[in-house]
Motif scaffolding. Structure first.
Motif, PDB file in Angstrom:
ATOM      1  N   ILE A 227       0.835  -1.208   0.000  1.00 41.72           N
ATOM      2  CA  ILE A 227       0.000   0.000   0.000  1.00 41.72           C
ATOM      3  C   ILE A 227       0.865   1.252   0.000  1.00 41.72           C
ATOM      4  N   SER A 228       2.094   1.155   0.518  1.00 38.09           N
ATOM      5  CA  SER A 228       2.953   2.340   0.546  1.00 38.09           C
ATOM      6  C   SER A 228       4.042   2.284  -0.519  1.00 38.09           C
ATOM      7  N   ALA A 229       3.944   1.328  -1.448  1.00 43.49           N
ATOM      8  CA  ALA A 229       4.984   1.193  -2.474  1.00 43.49           C
ATOM      9  C   ALA A 229       5.016   2.423  -3.376  1.00 43.49           C
ATOM     10  N   PHE A 230       6.214   2.882  -3.664  1.00 46.31           N
ATOM     11  CA  PHE A 230       6.367   4.075  -4.500  1.00 46.31           C
ATOM     12  C   PHE A 230       6.994   3.752  -5.858  1.00 46.31           C
ATOM     13  N   VAL A 231       8.118   3.027  -5.835  1.00 48.97           N
ATOM     14  CA  VAL A 231       8.925   2.857  -7.041  1.00 48.97           C
ATOM     15  C   VAL A 231       8.137   2.189  -8.177  1.00 48.97           C
ATOM     16  N   THR A 232       7.531   1.017  -7.874  1.00 53.90           N
ATOM     17  CA  THR A 232       6.863   0.262  -8.926  1.00 53.90           C
ATOM     18  C   THR A 232       5.652   1.008  -9.503  1.00 53.90           C
ATOM     19  N   PRO A 233       4.745   1.553  -8.663  1.00 53.19           N
ATOM     20  CA  PRO A 233       3.641   2.333  -9.257  1.00 53.19           C
ATOM     21  C   PRO A 233       4.120   3.561 -10.022  1.00 53.19           C
ATOM     22  N   ALA A 234       5.205   4.195  -9.544  1.00 57.48           N
ATOM     23  CA  ALA A 234       5.691   5.396 -10.225  1.00 57.48           C
ATOM     24  C   ALA A 234       6.234   5.051 -11.607  1.00 57.48           C
ATOM     25  N   LEU A 235       6.929   3.922 -11.725  1.00 56.81           N
ATOM     26  CA  LEU A 235       7.560   3.577 -13.003  1.00 56.81           C
ATOM     27  C   LEU A 235       6.606   2.850 -13.947  1.00 56.81           C
ATOM     28  N   VAL A 236       5.856   1.866 -13.430  1.00 56.20           N
ATOM     29  CA  VAL A 236       4.968   1.094 -14.303  1.00 56.20           C
ATOM     30  C   VAL A 236       3.665   1.847 -14.545  1.00 56.20           C
ATOM     31  N   ARG A 240      -0.437   8.437 -14.838  1.00 62.51           N
ATOM     32  CA  ARG A 240      -1.829   8.076 -15.178  1.00 62.51           C
ATOM     33  C   ARG A 240      -2.509   7.290 -14.078  1.00 62.51           C
ATOM     34  N   ILE A 241      -1.732   6.510 -13.298  1.00 64.51           N
ATOM     35  CA  ILE A 241      -2.329   5.687 -12.247  1.00 64.51           C
ATOM     36  C   ILE A 241      -1.757   6.111 -10.903  1.00 64.51           C
ATOM     37  N   PRO A 242      -2.204   7.235 -10.347  1.00 62.83           N
ATOM     38  CA  PRO A 242      -1.670   7.630  -9.045  1.00 62.83           C
ATOM     39  C   PRO A 242      -2.130   6.698  -7.930  1.00 62.83           C
ATOM     40  N   VAL A 243      -1.234   6.401  -6.994  1.00 63.38           N
ATOM     41  CA  VAL A 243      -1.587   5.655  -5.774  1.00 63.38           C
ATOM     42  C   VAL A 243      -1.182   6.539  -4.591  1.00 63.38           C
ATOM     43  N   MET A 244      -1.423   6.068  -3.366  1.00 65.98           N
ATOM     44  CA  MET A 244      -1.169   6.890  -2.186  1.00 65.98           C
ATOM     45  C   MET A 244       0.278   7.409  -2.145  1.00 65.98           C
ATOM     46  N   ALA A 245       1.239   6.504  -2.387  1.00 58.39           N
ATOM     47  CA  ALA A 245       2.643   6.891  -2.252  1.00 58.39           C
ATOM     48  C   ALA A 245       3.040   7.934  -3.297  1.00 58.39           C
ATOM     49  N   THR A 246       2.608   7.750  -4.549  1.00 58.81           N
ATOM     50  CA  THR A 246       2.988   8.724  -5.566  1.00 58.81           C
ATOM     51  C   THR A 246       2.273  10.051  -5.325  1.00 58.81           C
ATOM     52  N   LEU A 247       1.070   9.977  -4.734  1.00 61.22           N
ATOM     53  CA  LEU A 247       0.344  11.205  -4.380  1.00 61.22           C
ATOM     54  C   LEU A 247       1.084  11.985  -3.295  1.00 61.22           C
ATOM     55  N   ILE A 248       1.549  11.272  -2.261  1.00 66.82           N
ATOM     56  CA  ILE A 248       2.300  11.924  -1.182  1.00 66.82           C
ATOM     57  C   ILE A 248       3.573  12.561  -1.737  1.00 66.82           C
ATOM     58  N   TYR A 249       4.245  11.826  -2.623  1.00 70.49           N
ATOM     59  CA  TYR A 249       5.479  12.340  -3.225  1.00 70.49           C
ATOM     60  C   TYR A 249       5.190  13.594  -4.036  1.00 70.49           C
ATOM     61  N   GLN A 250       4.109  13.550  -4.817  1.00 69.77           N
ATOM     62  CA  GLN A 250       3.753  14.686  -5.660  1.00 69.77           C
ATOM     63  C   GLN A 250       3.469  15.925  -4.806  1.00 69.77           C
ATOM     64  N   GLN A 251       2.682  15.737  -3.735  1.00 67.19           N
ATOM     65  CA  GLN A 251       2.352  16.883  -2.878  1.00 67.19           C
ATOM     66  C   GLN A 251       3.599  17.391  -2.142  1.00 67.19           C
ATOM     67  N   GLY A 252       4.416  16.454  -1.649  1.00 71.48           N
ATOM     68  CA  GLY A 252       5.549  16.849  -0.813  1.00 71.48           C
ATOM     69  C   GLY A 252       6.719  17.422  -1.592  1.00 71.48           C
ATOM     70  N   ILE A 253       7.025  16.858  -2.763  1.00 71.56           N
ATOM     71  CA  ILE A 253       8.225  17.257  -3.501  1.00 71.56           C
ATOM     72  C   ILE A 253       7.886  18.160  -4.691  1.00 71.56           C
ATOM     73  N   ALA A 254       6.924  17.754  -5.518  1.00 65.80           N
ATOM     74  CA  ALA A 254       6.663  18.517  -6.738  1.00 65.80           C
ATOM     75  C   ALA A 254       5.864  19.784  -6.450  1.00 65.80           C
ATOM     76  N   LEU A 255       4.787  19.667  -5.646  1.00 62.01           N
ATOM     77  CA  LEU A 255       3.916  20.818  -5.404  1.00 62.01           C
ATOM     78  C   LEU A 255       4.281  21.580  -4.136  1.00 62.01           C
ATOM     79  N   LEU A 256       5.151  20.992  -3.306  1.00 60.21           N
ATOM     80  CA  LEU A 256       5.582  21.594  -2.037  1.00 60.21           C
ATOM     81  C   LEU A 256       4.413  21.943  -1.119  1.00 60.21           C
ATOM     82  N   ASN A 257       3.292  21.220  -1.281  1.00 59.74           N
ATOM     83  CA  ASN A 257       2.162  21.405  -0.365  1.00 59.74           C
ATOM     84  C   ASN A 257       2.342  20.428   0.794  1.00 59.74           C
TER      85      ASN A 257
END
Lengths: 291, 255
Positions: A227-236, A240-257
């Motif tokens: 449920i907290s996997a980042f690498v595999t959902p981010a690459l595969v 297009r298919i955001p999951v919890m981990a990629t969402l957290i990464y996007q908010q924390g690193i890309a959007l700085l929210n």
């Protein structure tokens, strides 16, 4: 005679020995988590002033009230569930064989489980990207033997993420199941057979209940990592298919929210804790019934 | 027989992405294809041509060495303390020190980033080392605990009764006996830290790049088999270092 003073001294030694690690974890894990919690209560104004000095629950509300975010949570839960089931189905035969083998054969099979474990998730996911693409080996083979007419899209799809993630997490499940199966006394099988139980019956009435601790610990580990996997959902899956981990990464690193990223992190932790405690209470009831 | 066949397929599934990555490292095409076409070693040469991978590998190695040193120290002490724990609280304490195994790294990364921004460790090498030590220490605890389970505390008592002091008992009696566990834990911690990506992505300063970060970016934005070559080298090195150590460690445990 001298037992009493010695025991007292040892009590202090044991505390001193575990103290450094405990302090380290309290500071950098529990402490950091506390600051993450504080951050999740901060106000945030996208685009404009950024982080505000106010304390509010708006970040949690933003998550709970938005179907987009809830869909991502649901998708992650479903992904973790399928990956756990997949790891159980593939892990059990492997761990069963592993626990019954001895010597060189066991070492060889162990090698097959350990090498993937020692290879990073990025590298293994990269391998799956090569295999699963529309012109990749899997689709080309299936088409050449005539099983399918057109390639099955697996890259940038949930199917691909689940296939790759099962492979990434399978070694953890196998090691947990193997540890439980090794603990089973072989004489129990002999006894069951002498009492006239068939193979299927032995599997469902003897092996499975006794392997339950391993099934539970392996499932907890795999579900949590999935449920907290980042690498595999981010690459595969990609964006297009955001999951919890990629969402957290996007908010924390890309959007700085950070406030919203913190709130999403804590929602995920709470959901995880609720599910795992439910699973453990069911399992402990089942184990009590078995014994 | 059926079980053997089923397991052969599962082992193939486990090995598939690794074999594919290794095979594509030798392809003559400009992008990774499986099965590979032709045979060349130029992608291995390409890894060393530009400094970007070797610099990143050096940074990763330095980071992993520092994190492993902390993990081995804290982990071994904790395992020794837990194994001789008398009284209540042992299971709660061991659950606590092992909890980072289950703690999602994506949450740990963001939590440390927020925390570090408050205490001035943001983007520092020390911050990365601390983050990696949190992730790796529980594995050292586990493996040392496993080797301690075979350990007879009477040996220590005997040494002490013969007049050896605390330090001498530790270095000449206890440590040699738990060395397989410490060594296996240390190697596992090193590999784990060297390959760690998620926490590192949150904590690395701009411009700072570890090898997993380079590989991750490369996989996303480039399609050259250079990445297969570097992955092949990592797979081979880790297997050569990790597997024999584990095999010896496990043979001790499951005899």
């Amino acid at each position: 005679m001298t037992a009493a003073p010695r025991r007292e001294r040892r009590d202090w030694t044991q505390v001193l020995l575990v103290l450094p690690n405990t302090v380290w974890l309290l500071l950098f894990m529990v402490g950091a988590l506390f600051f993450l919690f504080l951050m999740s209560l901060r106000g945030y104004e996208p685009g404009g002033r950024g982080m505000l000095d106010t304390w509010e629950l708006s970040n949690y509300w933003a998550f709970i009230s938005d179907p987009f975010y809830l869909k991502i949570l649901g998708r992650s839960l479903l992904m973790a569930l399928w990956v756990t089931i997949g790891c159980l189905i593939l892990g059990f035969p492997l761990a069963y064989a592993l626990s019954r083998l001895r010597g060189m054969k066991r070492a060889l099979l162990y090698f097959a489980v350990l090498v993937p474990l020692l290879t990073s998730a990025v590298i293994r996911t990269f391998g799956w990207m090569i295999l699963l693409s529309n012109k990749g080996f899997v689709n080309q083979t299936l088409m050449s033997i005539g099983l399918i007419d057109s390639p099955i899209p697996m890259m940038y799809r949930m199917t691909g993420i689940i296939i790759a993630l099962i492979q990434v997490l399978l070694p953890f499940m196998v090691l947990a199941l193997d540890a439980a199966l090794l603990n089973i006394d072989r004489q129990i099988y002999d006894a069951a057979r002498n009492l006239g139980a068939g193979r299927v019956r032995i599997f469902f009435r003897v092996t499975l209940p006794l392997a339950l601790p391993g099934i539970v610990s392996g499932s907890i580990l795999v579900f949590t990592l999935a449920i907290s996997a980042f690498v595999t959902p981010a690459l595969v899956g990609g964006p297009r298919i955001p999951v919890m981990a990629t969402l957290i990464y996007q908010q924390g690193i890309a959007l700085l929210n950070w406030p919203l990223g913190a709130a999403i992190s804590l929602v995920m932790l709470v959901v995880l804790v609720v599910i795992l405690s439910a699973l453990m209470s069911i399992a402990s009831r089942a184990m009590r019934r078995a014994s | 027989m059926i079980l053997f066949l089923v397991n052969a397929i599962i082992v193939l599934f486990l090995a598939a992405p690794i074999l594919v990555v290794m095979a594509t490292a030798f392809t003559t095409t400009g992008y990774p294809v499986f099965p590979p076409e032709g045979f060349t070693l130029k992608w291995f040469a390409r890894v060393f041509e530009t400094g970007e991978f070797t610099d990143a590998a050096q940074l990763s190695a330095l980071l992993a060495i520092c994190a492993t040193a902390i993990a081995c120290t804290l982990g071994t002490l904790t395992a020794l303390g837990l194994s001789r724990w008398k009284g209540r609280g042992q299971s709660a304490l061991s659950a606590f020190v092992l909890s980072p195994i289950l703690f999602p790294t994506i949450v740990l990364g963001l939590a440390l980033l927020v925390f570090y921004s408050r205490i001035g460790l943001q983007g520092s090498f020390l911050g990365l080392v601390i983050g990696h030590s949190i992730i790796t220490t529980p594995f050292v605890v586990r493996l040392v605990m496993a080797s301690l389970s075979e350990f007879d505390p009477a040996v220590e008592e005997a040494a002490r009764n013969l007049g050896a002091g605390w330090w001498r008992t530790f270095f000449q009696v206890t440590l040699p006996l738990i060395r397989p566990g410490v060594l296996a834990g240390g190697v596992f911690a090193f590999i784990l830290s060297f390959d760690e990506l998620v926490v590192t992505l949150f904590l690395a300063a701009p411009g700072m790049s570890t090898l997993p970060m380079r590989i991750f970016t490369f996989v996303q934005y480039s399609s050259e088999p250079t990445i297969s070559a570097i992955a092949t080298m990592l797979i081979v090195v880790w297997a050569l270092i990790g597997v024999p150590l584990y095999a010896r460690f496990l043979s001790i445990r499951h005899k």
